[in-house]
Scaffold this active site. Structure first.
Site, short mmCIF file in Angstrom:
data_model
loop_
_atom_site.label_atom_id
_atom_site.label_comp_id
_atom_site.label_asym_id
_atom_site.label_seq_id
_atom_site.Cartn_x
_atom_site.Cartn_y
_atom_site.Cartn_z
N GLU A 16 -0.54 1.67 7.02
CA GLU A 16 -1.21 1.11 5.92
C GLU A 16 -2.54 1.64 5.72
OE1 GLU A 16 -1.37 -3.19 6.47
OE2 GLU A 16 -2.56 -3.52 4.66
N LYS B 140 2.74 1.29 3.63
CA LYS B 140 2.08 0.19 2.93
C LYS B 140 0.66 0.33 2.22
CE LYS B 140 1.14 -4.86 3.92
NZ LYS B 140 1.36 -5.84 4.71
P1 13P Z 1 -2.22 -9.18 1.63
O1 13P Z 1 -0.81 -8.99 1.04
O2 13P Z 1 -2.65 -10.69 1.86
O3 13P Z 1 -3.27 -8.25 1.38
O4 13P Z 1 -1.92 -9.09 3.25
C1 13P Z 1 -0.95 -7.98 3.68
C2 13P Z 1 -1.38 -7.29 4.90
O5 13P Z 1 -0.52 -7.33 5.82
C3 13P Z 1 -2.50 -6.88 4.95
O6 13P Z 1 -2.68 -6.09 6.26
#
Ligand code: 13P
Length: 343
Positions: free
Chosen positions: A179, A221
Site C-alpha cells: 500500500e 492497495k
Molecule cells: P481508508 O479506506 O479509511 O483510507 O483506510 C484504508 C486503509 O487500510 C488505510 O491503510
C-alpha cells in the site's frame, strides 16, 4: 514459497463482487473514531465493535473477501469465547493482518515519513500465519505538499521497505498487500496526483522486481487519482475513473491479480461511485480485478449508527451491510445512485 497457493489466496481476495474490510485501525486511530461517537476505547469496546462487524452475516458472506486486523484483534475472542478469526473464517472470508509499525519522520526530510517495522518481521509473520492470517498489509505514506514534497528519497526508501516486507510475507505463505498511499490531504490538483502516483507505482514495481517478489502472489492497495481535498477544482467522477485507469495501465504489470483501492477520506458515496465508474467504464481495458479495501468508507455509517449501544447493533449491522452491498455492486460496475436510497 508456494506461488500457486499465494496466487489462490490473492484471487480469492479479489473474487467477483467481493472486497476487503480494513478493520486494522491502530489503537490511536480507533480511539479517534470512538471519540467521534463519545465511546471509550477499551479492549472490550474495541472487541465488541469489531465482533459486531464480523457477525454481520450478509456483508461477510456475500460481499467481503477478507478482513485486515490489528495485532490486538487477531488475538481476541468474541464474547462467547470464539476467536474473532474464526468468525471471519466461518463467514467464508480470509483473516489478514497489518504488520507495519506506522509511518515515522524520515531523517533529513522535514515533513516526510517512512514506514517502520522490518526488524523481527519474519518471526512476527510466522506467528501471524499460525494465528490464521493469510494476507498482510504494509502502508507507506506519500504526502504531496509543494514542489519538493514528495522527494525521490522519500519514495525510494518507502518502496524499498514495501518490497522487503513483501518478500518476507511470501516466504511464509502470506500474500502481501503493498500500500503506497499518496495522500489526498493537500490542495494539489488531479494532474499532480496523477504524476506522483505514477512515479510512486513505477518505483514500487521496479523495487518489487529487484527484490524478487512474485507479482502473481501480491495485491496492490493504492489511492485513486484524485484532486487534493483542499483543491478548489474537484474532478468529476468520470475524470477520476479515466485518469485512475490511465495511470494504472501505464504503471501496473498485468501479472498482478488485483488492485484494491483505499478510500483515503473520500465520502462513502464518492468512494463507491469512483469504484463503480472504473469498473463500469473500463473493465475490458484492465488486466487485473479492481475492488475495494475500505476502512472509513465501510465503517463510518455503522460506527455512527452504533454509538456504543447494544440496542443499536442491528441498525449498525444494517448500515455496514448496505455499504458492503453498494461497494460489491461497484466492483461489478452495477451500482447507481438510486440504489443508495434502498437500504
Ligand atoms: P481508508 O479506506 O479509511 O483510507 O483506510 C484504508 C486503509 O487500510 C488505510 O491503510
Amino acid at each position: 514459497m508456494d506461488l500457486n497457493e499465494l496466487n489462490k489466496i490473492a484471487m480469492a481476495m479479489v473474487a467477483p463482487g467481493k472486497g476487503i474490510l480494513a478493520a486494522d485501525e491502530s489503537s490511536g486511530t480507533i480511539k479517534k473514531r470512538f471519540d467521534s461517537i463519545g465511546v471509550d476505547s477499551t479492549e472490550t469496546s474495541r472487541r465488541d465493535y469489531r465482533e459486531m462487524l464480523f457477525r454481520t452475516d450478509e456483508a461477510m458472506r456475500q460481499h467481503i473477501s477478507g478482513v485486515i486486523l490489528f495485532d490486538e484483534t487477531i488475538r481476541q475472542s468474541a464474547a462467547d469465547g470464539a476467536p474473532l478469526t474464526r468468525l471471519i473464517q466461518d463467514a467464508g472470508a480470509i483473516p489478514g493482518i497489518k504488520v507495519d509499525m506506522g509511518a515515522k519522520d524520515l531523517a533529513g526530510a522535514p515533513g516526510e515519513k517512512v514506514t517502520e517495522g522490518l526488524d523481527g518481521l519474519r518471526e512476527r509473520l510466522e506467528e501471524y500465519h499460525e494465528l490464521g492470517a493469510r494476507f498482510a498489509k504494509w502502508r507507506a505514506v506519500i504526502d504531496i505538499a509543494d514542489d519538493e514534497i514528495p522527494s525521490g528519497y522519500c519514495i525510494s526508501t518507502n518502496v524499498h521497505a514495501l518490497a522487503r516486507y513483501a518478500a518476507l510475507c511470501q516466504e511464509v505463505g502470506i500474500v502481501p498487500i503493498v500500500e503506497p498511499e499518496v495522500l489526498m490531504d493537500g490542495d494539489h490538483d488531479i494532474d499532480r496526483c496523477y504524476d506522483v502516483t505514477e512515479f510512486t507505482l513505477k518505483s514500487l514495481f521496479d523495487e518489487l522486481y529487484a527484490q524478487d517478489v512474485a507479482l502473481e502472489g501480491t495485491i496492490l492497495k493504492p489511492n485513486m487519482v484524485i484532486a487534493g481535498k483542499k483543491c478548489a477544482t474537484q474532478a468529476d467522477v468520470d475524470e477520476v475513473a479515466e485518469k485512475t485507469v490511465k495511470c494504472f495501465r501505464a504503471s501496473v504489470p498485468a501479472s498482478l491479480p488485483g488492485i484494491v483501492f483505499l478510500s483515503g477520506g473520500q465520502s462513502d458515496e464518492a468512494a463507491t461511485a469512483h469504484l463503480n465508474a472504473i469498473n463500469a467504464g473500463f473493465k475490458e481495458k484492465m488486466p487485473w480485478a479492481v475492488s475495494f479495501s475500505y476502512g472509513r468508507a465501510l465503517q463510518a455509517a455503522p460506527l455512527k449508527a452504533w454509538q456504543g449501544k447494544a440496542e443499536n447493533v442491528a441498525a449498525a449491522q444494517a448500515a455496514f451491510a448496505h455499504r458492503a452491498r453498494m461497494n460489491s455492486l461497484a466492483q461489478l460496475g452495477d451500482w447507481d445512485e438510486g440504489l443508495e436510497q434502498v437500504s
